[in-house]
Design an enzyme around this catalytic site. Structure first.
Site, short mmCIF file in Angstrom:
data_model
loop_
_atom_site.label_atom_id
_atom_site.label_comp_id
_atom_site.label_asym_id
_atom_site.label_seq_id
_atom_site.Cartn_x
_atom_site.Cartn_y
_atom_site.Cartn_z
N VAL A 109 0.78 -1.18 -0.10
CA VAL A 109 -0.13 -0.06 0.08
C VAL A 109 0.92 1.25 0.14
O VAL A 109 1.60 1.22 0.91
CB VAL A 109 -0.89 -0.12 1.46
CG1 VAL A 109 -1.82 1.39 1.23
CG2 VAL A 109 -1.88 -1.08 1.21
N HIS A 160 2.90 3.79 5.99
CA HIS A 160 2.24 3.26 7.19
C HIS A 160 3.37 2.51 8.09
O HIS A 160 4.09 1.89 7.74
CB HIS A 160 1.33 2.40 6.90
CG HIS A 160 1.64 1.28 5.85
ND1 HIS A 160 1.39 1.80 4.55
CD2 HIS A 160 1.97 0.02 6.00
CE1 HIS A 160 1.93 0.53 4.14
NE2 HIS A 160 2.08 -0.41 4.65
P1 AMP Z 1 2.82 -3.15 3.56
O1 AMP Z 1 2.81 -4.61 2.75
O2 AMP Z 1 3.82 -2.86 4.38
O3 AMP Z 1 2.45 -2.32 2.49
O4 AMP Z 1 1.44 -3.05 4.34
C1 AMP Z 1 0.15 -3.06 3.89
C2 AMP Z 1 -0.72 -3.58 5.04
O5 AMP Z 1 -2.15 -2.97 4.70
C3 AMP Z 1 -1.02 -4.90 5.07
O6 AMP Z 1 -0.41 -5.56 6.25
C4 AMP Z 1 -2.40 -5.34 4.83
O7 AMP Z 1 -2.86 -6.47 5.63
C5 AMP Z 1 -2.93 -4.05 5.29
N1 AMP Z 1 -4.45 -3.53 4.46
C6 AMP Z 1 -4.69 -3.58 3.42
N2 AMP Z 1 -6.01 -3.12 3.18
C7 AMP Z 1 -6.24 -2.75 4.30
C8 AMP Z 1 -7.49 -2.49 4.98
N3 AMP Z 1 -8.81 -1.89 4.00
N4 AMP Z 1 -7.85 -2.44 6.17
C9 AMP Z 1 -6.71 -2.38 7.17
N5 AMP Z 1 -5.69 -3.13 6.55
C10 AMP Z 1 -5.33 -3.08 5.30
#
Ligand code: AMP
Ligand code: ZN
Length: 114
Positions: free
Chosen positions: A96, A100
């Site tokens: 994403v 974060h």
């Molecule tokens: P990253 O791989 O570091 O980009 O982490 C992205 C995180 O966002 C992953 O752990 C996903 O499970 C989480 N994620 C994606 N979509 C959502 C959502 N709608 N609500 C909560 N977490 C999400």
């Protein structure tokens, strides 16, 4: 960013499971938790990756860490410990593209991470 899922959480278009919030950051539970506690902390302003940060964003990133400290307190993890992870770009596992900070805890953490 209209097509960013995390910006949609900030705007209220999508309602996350919020754990903690300030004027600058939002903390909510990860949809696919990798530990008993798995919370994501985002700046309310959109930055795609840590490569986009400038010196003037240093205070904001500090606020992310302070929010993690608060989340750990809320989750009862301050003493036993917790891990903070910031993935930058695909090679590090970023999926994403809105910065974060992952806060993980409630289980034994391995080192080095995969
Ligand atoms: P990253 O791989 O570091 O980009 O982490 C992205 C995180 O966002 C992953 O752990 C996903 O499970 C989480 N994620 C994606 N979509 C959502 C959502 N709608 N609500 C909560 N977490 C999400
Ligand atoms: Zn965004």
């Amino acid at each position: 960013m209209t097509d960013c899922i995390f910006c949609k959480m900030v705007s209220g278009e999508i309602e996350p499971d919020v754990v903690y919030e300030t004027d600058d950051v939002l903390a909510f539970r990860d949809l696919n938790p990798q530990a008993p506690t798995h919370v994501l902390i985002i700046p309310k302003k959109h930055y795609s990756t840590t490569n986009d940060l400038q010196p003037e964003n240093a205070e904001l990133m500090g606020k992310l860490v302070l929010a993690a400290q608060k989340v750990a307190e809320i989750e009862g993890l301050s003493e036993q410990g917790y891990r903070m992870v910031l993935n930058c770009n695909e090679g590090a596992g970023q999926t994403v593209f809105h910065i974060h900070l992952h806060v993980l805890g409630g289980r034994c953490m391995q080192w080095p991470p995969g």
